[in-house]
Design an enzyme around this catalytic site. Structure first.
Site, short mmCIF file in Angstrom:
data_model
loop_
_atom_site.label_atom_id
_atom_site.label_comp_id
_atom_site.label_asym_id
_atom_site.label_seq_id
_atom_site.Cartn_x
_atom_site.Cartn_y
_atom_site.Cartn_z
N LYS A 207 -17.39 68.47 1.68
CA LYS A 207 -18.29 68.52 2.84
C LYS A 207 -17.84 69.56 3.88
CE LYS A 207 -20.69 64.24 2.13
NZ LYS A 207 -20.94 62.84 2.48
N ARG A 246 -16.11 58.95 -3.57
CA ARG A 246 -17.23 59.61 -4.27
C ARG A 246 -16.93 61.11 -4.29
NH1 ARG A 246 -21.92 62.14 -2.91
NH2 ARG A 246 -23.72 61.79 -4.27
N1 PMM Z 1 -23.00 61.93 0.43
C1 PMM Z 1 -23.98 62.60 -0.21
C2 PMM Z 1 -24.88 61.92 -1.06
N2 PMM Z 1 -24.76 60.59 -1.28
N3 PMM Z 1 -23.65 58.56 -0.89
C3 PMM Z 1 -22.69 57.88 -0.26
N4 PMM Z 1 -22.58 56.55 -0.45
N5 PMM Z 1 -21.81 58.47 0.59
C4 PMM Z 1 -21.85 59.82 0.85
O1 PMM Z 1 -21.03 60.30 1.65
C5 PMM Z 1 -22.88 60.58 0.22
C6 PMM Z 1 -23.77 59.91 -0.66
C7 PMM Z 1 -24.13 64.08 -0.01
O2 PMM Z 1 -23.31 64.78 -0.88
P1 PMM Z 1 -23.76 65.41 -2.32
O3 PMM Z 1 -24.88 66.37 -2.07
O4 PMM Z 1 -22.52 66.08 -2.81
O5 PMM Z 1 -24.19 64.34 -3.26
#
Ligand code: PMM
Length: 271
Positions: A207, A246
């Site tokens: 991020k 994650r």
């Molecule tokens: N961040 C993203 C998408 N889904 N879900 C949870 N639970 N927590 C997060 O911090 C989160 C998420 C955005 O990141 P990506 O585009 O890499 O999926």
């Protein structure tokens, strides 16, 4: 031990891996690779949540997600599904997903709580204030830890009132969602301050706030260059006992968690 949730975005537009796995076959192959690298579960998403992203239709989201969930489940891999829609959650559970990861914590779809209550599955409730097109305008806090704590507690109350078992709810501070870079650090530094004794998921992988922390003259500024910073967060999160991280790089996260365990085992032996 902290679990590794591997990120599988079946989208053309996610911020760091958008467009790489946007056919079912490519997505399935990548999900299997994540599991082989060490992911305990694979998080399948069909809708980008990056700032400014437009929503996809429910039909398009289903078409992206369900075949990949089925394929991964068939391969014996545990699956969570990243969706704000009750209809997608229901179809994904039907296809064998075991966890619903809702970045809106139930705010985006009033039907979500009933689907979760009916399925009796684990549910990740992330701190969220608005959809991607509006979230950056809602990033002001007087006390970020207290406000995230209160807003998550309100979600838990509403979900519980709708029949969800509170023990099934995993809390997530929503790093980068309606948060300027500096607001993410107090949330990491004081996990019990907003989560109490609930299970916690941390999603810091690649991020922008990590990019800001490691920025220096001449350094590569791409999202993928934030993997070492992500792994440092994984180690610290594991040391603090979070339930799961994650991440995009599952192998690095598993290694970091194994190192933390080895370190902690030695501490216990010395006591
Ligand atoms: N961040 C993203 C998408 N889904 N879900 C949870 N639970 N927590 C997060 O911090 C989160 C998420 C955005 O990141 P990506 O585009 O890499 O999926």
């Amino acid at each position: 031990m902290t679990l590794v949730m591997g990120i599988l975005n079946v989208t053309p537009d996610s911020f760091s891996d958008g467009g790489r796995w946007d056919t079912a076959d490519a997505a399935l192959a990548h999900g299997i690779r994540l599991a082989r690298d060490g992911a305990h579960l694979v998080d399948v998403g069909g809708e980008s949540t990056r700032p400014g992203a437009e929503r996809v239709s429910p039909e398009e989201e289903l078409t992206r997600v369900v075949p990949v969930v089925s394929g991964l489940v068939e391969a014996g891999i545990a699956v969570s599904v990243d969706t704000m829609r009750a209809s997608t959650a229901a179809a994904a559970l039907e296809a064998g997903a075991s966890i619903i990861n809702d970045v809106s914590g139930g705010l985006a779809d009033p039907e979500m709580a009933a689907v979760i209550a009916g399925a009796g599955c684990d549910y990740i409730a992330m701190h969220w204030r608005a959809h991607s097109t509006q979230m950056d305008g809602l990033d002001r806090y007087d006390d970020v830890v207290a406000e995230v704590r209160d807003e998550l507690a309100a979600r838990v109350d509403a979900l519980t009132a709708a029949g969800v078992d509170p023990a099934r709810i995993i809390l997530d501070p929503g790093l980068g969602f309606s948060k300027v870079a500096a607001s993410n650090w107090p949330l990491l530094a004081d996990i019990p301050g907003w989560a109490g004794d609930a299970r916690v998921l941390i999603g810091a992988s690649r991020k922008r706030f990590l990019g800001a922390a490691v920025e220096r003259e001449g350094r590569d500024a791409s999202a993928a260059s934030r993997d070492h910073a992500t792994t440092a967060i994984t180690a610290l999160a594991a040391e603090r006992g979070v339930w799961a991280v994650r991440v995009h790089d599952a192998g690095a996260a598993r290694d970091a968690i194994s190192v933390v365990s080895a370190w902690q085992n030695a501490e216990h032996t010395q006591e």
